[in-house]
Design a protein around this motif. Structure first.
Motif, PDB file in Angstrom:
ATOM      1  N   ARG A  41     -58.307  -6.595 -25.800  1.00 31.31           N
ATOM      2  CA  ARG A  41     -57.027  -6.014 -26.205  1.00 31.31           C
ATOM      3  C   ARG A  41     -56.209  -5.692 -24.962  1.00 31.31           C
ATOM      4  O   ARG A  41     -56.752  -5.204 -23.959  1.00 31.31           O
ATOM      5  N   VAL A  42     -54.898  -5.923 -25.045  1.00 31.33           N
ATOM      6  CA  VAL A  42     -54.028  -5.743 -23.883  1.00 31.33           C
ATOM      7  C   VAL A  42     -52.731  -5.080 -24.310  1.00 31.33           C
ATOM      8  O   VAL A  42     -52.092  -5.506 -25.284  1.00 31.33           O
ATOM      9  N   VAL A  43     -52.333  -4.040 -23.561  1.00 29.81           N
ATOM     10  CA  VAL A  43     -51.013  -3.444 -23.724  1.00 29.81           C
ATOM     11  C   VAL A  43     -50.260  -3.600 -22.411  1.00 29.81           C
ATOM     12  O   VAL A  43     -50.752  -3.204 -21.351  1.00 29.81           O
ATOM     13  N   TYR A  44     -49.082  -4.206 -22.492  1.00 23.55           N
ATOM     14  CA  TYR A  44     -48.196  -4.382 -21.338  1.00 23.55           C
ATOM     15  C   TYR A  44     -47.159  -3.263 -21.333  1.00 23.55           C
ATOM     16  O   TYR A  44     -46.648  -2.879 -22.397  1.00 23.55           O
ATOM     17  N   VAL A  45     -46.815  -2.769 -20.140  1.00 21.13           N
ATOM     18  CA  VAL A  45     -45.819  -1.711 -20.011  1.00 21.13           C
ATOM     19  C   VAL A  45     -44.828  -2.073 -18.918  1.00 21.13           C
ATOM     20  O   VAL A  45     -45.228  -2.436 -17.795  1.00 21.13           O
ATOM     21  N   ASP A  46     -43.542  -1.986 -19.232  1.00 18.45           N
ATOM     22  CA  ASP A  46     -42.512  -2.187 -18.213  1.00 18.45           C
ATOM     23  C   ASP A  46     -41.274  -1.388 -18.622  1.00 18.45           C
ATOM     24  O   ASP A  46     -41.086  -1.082 -19.810  1.00 18.45           O
ATOM     25  N   HIS A  47     -40.439  -1.075 -17.623  1.00 17.99           N
ATOM     26  CA  HIS A  47     -39.216  -0.318 -17.919  1.00 17.99           C
ATOM     27  C   HIS A  47     -37.988  -1.217 -17.971  1.00 17.99           C
ATOM     28  O   HIS A  47     -36.898  -0.756 -18.263  1.00 17.99           O
ATOM     29  N   ASP A  48     -38.169  -2.522 -17.700  1.00 19.07           N
ATOM     30  CA  ASP A  48     -37.057  -3.464 -17.716  1.00 19.07           C
ATOM     31  C   ASP A  48     -36.899  -4.038 -19.129  1.00 19.07           C
ATOM     32  O   ASP A  48     -37.811  -4.705 -19.628  1.00 19.07           O
ATOM     33  N   PRO A  49     -35.763  -3.795 -19.797  1.00 20.91           N
ATOM     34  CA  PRO A  49     -35.594  -4.288 -21.170  1.00 20.91           C
ATOM     35  C   PRO A  49     -35.720  -5.803 -21.289  1.00 20.91           C
ATOM     36  O   PRO A  49     -36.187  -6.307 -22.319  1.00 20.91           O
ATOM     37  N   VAL A  50     -35.298  -6.551 -20.266  1.00 20.43           N
ATOM     38  CA  VAL A  50     -35.430  -8.010 -20.313  1.00 20.43           C
ATOM     39  C   VAL A  50     -36.904  -8.402 -20.303  1.00 20.43           C
ATOM     40  O   VAL A  50     -37.353  -9.250 -21.090  1.00 20.43           O
ATOM     41  N   ALA A  51     -37.681  -7.779 -19.424  1.00 20.26           N
ATOM     42  CA  ALA A  51     -39.110  -8.074 -19.365  1.00 20.26           C
ATOM     43  C   ALA A  51     -39.784  -7.763 -20.692  1.00 20.26           C
ATOM     44  O   ALA A  51     -40.608  -8.547 -21.200  1.00 20.26           O
ATOM     45  N   VAL A  52     -39.442  -6.621 -21.271  1.00 24.10           N
ATOM     46  CA  VAL A  52     -40.063  -6.218 -22.528  1.00 24.10           C
ATOM     47  C   VAL A  52     -39.637  -7.139 -23.673  1.00 24.10           C
ATOM     48  O   VAL A  52     -40.457  -7.538 -24.511  1.00 24.10           O
ATOM     49  N   ALA A  53     -38.353  -7.507 -23.707  1.00 29.01           N
ATOM     50  CA  ALA A  53     -37.874  -8.406 -24.760  1.00 29.01           C
ATOM     51  C   ALA A  53     -38.616  -9.736 -24.727  1.00 29.01           C
ATOM     52  O   ALA A  53     -39.030 -10.270 -25.772  1.00 29.01           O
ATOM     53  N   HIS A  54     -38.802 -10.268 -23.529  1.00 26.15           N
ATOM     54  CA  HIS A  54     -39.485 -11.554 -23.431  1.00 26.15           C
ATOM     55  C   HIS A  54     -40.982 -11.422 -23.674  1.00 26.15           C
ATOM     56  O   HIS A  54     -41.604 -12.331 -24.236  1.00 26.15           O
ATOM     57  N   SER A  55     -41.555 -10.310 -23.285  1.00 26.55           N
ATOM     58  CA  SER A  55     -42.963 -10.082 -23.599  1.00 26.55           C
ATOM     59  C   SER A  55     -43.170 -10.046 -25.109  1.00 26.55           C
ATOM     60  O   SER A  55     -44.105 -10.656 -25.645  1.00 26.55           O
ATOM     61  N   ARG A  56     -42.289  -9.322 -25.803  1.00 23.13           N
ATOM     62  CA  ARG A  56     -42.442  -9.216 -27.260  1.00 23.13           C
ATOM     63  C   ARG A  56     -42.240 -10.564 -27.940  1.00 23.13           C
ATOM     64  O   ARG A  56     -42.939 -10.897 -28.922  1.00 23.13           O
ATOM     65  N   ALA A  57     -41.301 -11.360 -27.421  1.00 24.39           N
ATOM     66  CA  ALA A  57     -41.093 -12.696 -27.994  1.00 24.39           C
ATOM     67  C   ALA A  57     -42.323 -13.573 -27.764  1.00 24.39           C
ATOM     68  O   ALA A  57     -42.774 -14.292 -28.659  1.00 24.39           O
TER      69      ALA A  57
END
Length: 272
Positions: free
Chosen positions: A100-116
């Motif tokens: 199991r992996v949880v990614y964390v970042d404060h950059d909305p672009v990074a998070v948007a692409h991670s979620r996609a």
């Protein structure tokens, strides 16, 4: 500057971001003109930087495989950035299908692409949060329901802490995360080197003198070791990145021909 359709509306596309500049160095496409202009400045100071960053990704893959071999099957990737080939979940789940992996970042672009990227991928999640707020991050991690924080966790701070100056108290930040996790948890760190070749110091100067919101704090091997605090270092300790458990199978080099002034360190510590 035109706003790409994939860019969240609240992102300032005129200001470079560490995550998006990193994406540019690695040949990615999720960056803006401001990121590319900043990246070109840095590359003029250190033309071999993309090669160093690929070494950094190699280190990440090796350390995840090592942790899986040690029995760790859940990971918290802090400052995870924009997804690229060889992400933590891909490496971990290849070794341990239930990882199991949880990614964390404060950059909305990074998070948007991670979620996609992670849409439909089981046992993974992405959290939008500032890693400098460990209580907030850990609460958000609990809310995902993915990680059992009563069991050992592999915490990854890859190319993260050199963007934290001494006033950010990075040693205390590390301790806040590791103290919240049980015995058997591990911390992996990669970090830019203060006393390596001049190119890294020139590149750091670009971050310090530019519009980057994240100036760099280079550190010596002793200073990087100090960031681990009371953790027990896994052999061979803090060493040059390509020399940390080199893998002759898929690494571009196996550490045997690394110059002594190589500009980056890596290490793995264990909470006992």
């Amino acid at each position: 500057m035109d706003r790409p359709s994939w860019a969240p509306s609240d992102v300032d596309v005129t200001r470079p971001s560490v995550a998006r500049v990193y994406d540019y160095y690695l040949g990615g496409s999720h960056n803006f003109e401001s990121d590319r202009a900043f990246g070109d400045q840095t590359l003029r100071a250190m033309p071999d930087l993309p090669s160093i960053l690929r070494d950094n990704r190699d280190f990440l893959r090796r350390v995840v495989r090592k942790l899986c071999a040690l029995g760790v099957d859940q990971f918290l990737d802090l400052g995870s950035g924009i997804p690229t080939v060889g992400n933590v979940h891909e490496v971990a789940q290849a070794a341990v299908p239930g990882a199991r992996v949880v990614y964390v970042d404060h950059d909305p672009v990074a998070v948007a692409h991670s979620r996609a990227l992670l849409e439909g991928v089981p046992l993974t999640a992405t959290v939008l949060a500032d890693v400098r707020e460990p209580d907030v991050v850990l609460d958000a991690v609990r809310e995902t329901g993915l990680l059992d924080l009563s069991r050992p966790v592999g915490v990854l701070m890859i190319a993260l802490l050199h963007f934290m100056h001494d006033e950010d108290r990075p040693r205390e930040l590390v301790a806040a995360y590791m103290d919240a996790l049980p015995v058997g948890s591990h911390l992996a760190v990669s970090h830019a080197r203060a006393d390596g070749h001049q190119g890294m110091r020139d590149a750091a100067a670009v971050y310090d003198q530019s519009r980057s919101p994240n100036p760099m704090r280079l550190r010596s091997a002793e200073e990087v070791r100090d960031l681990f605090g009371s953790l027990t270092m896994v052999d061979p300790g803090v060493v040059l990145l390509p020399r940390w458990h080199p893998d002759v199978v898929d690494d571009r080099n196996a550490g045997s021909e690394v110059d002594d002034d190589y500009p980056g360190f890596g290490g793995l510590g264990r909470r006992d």
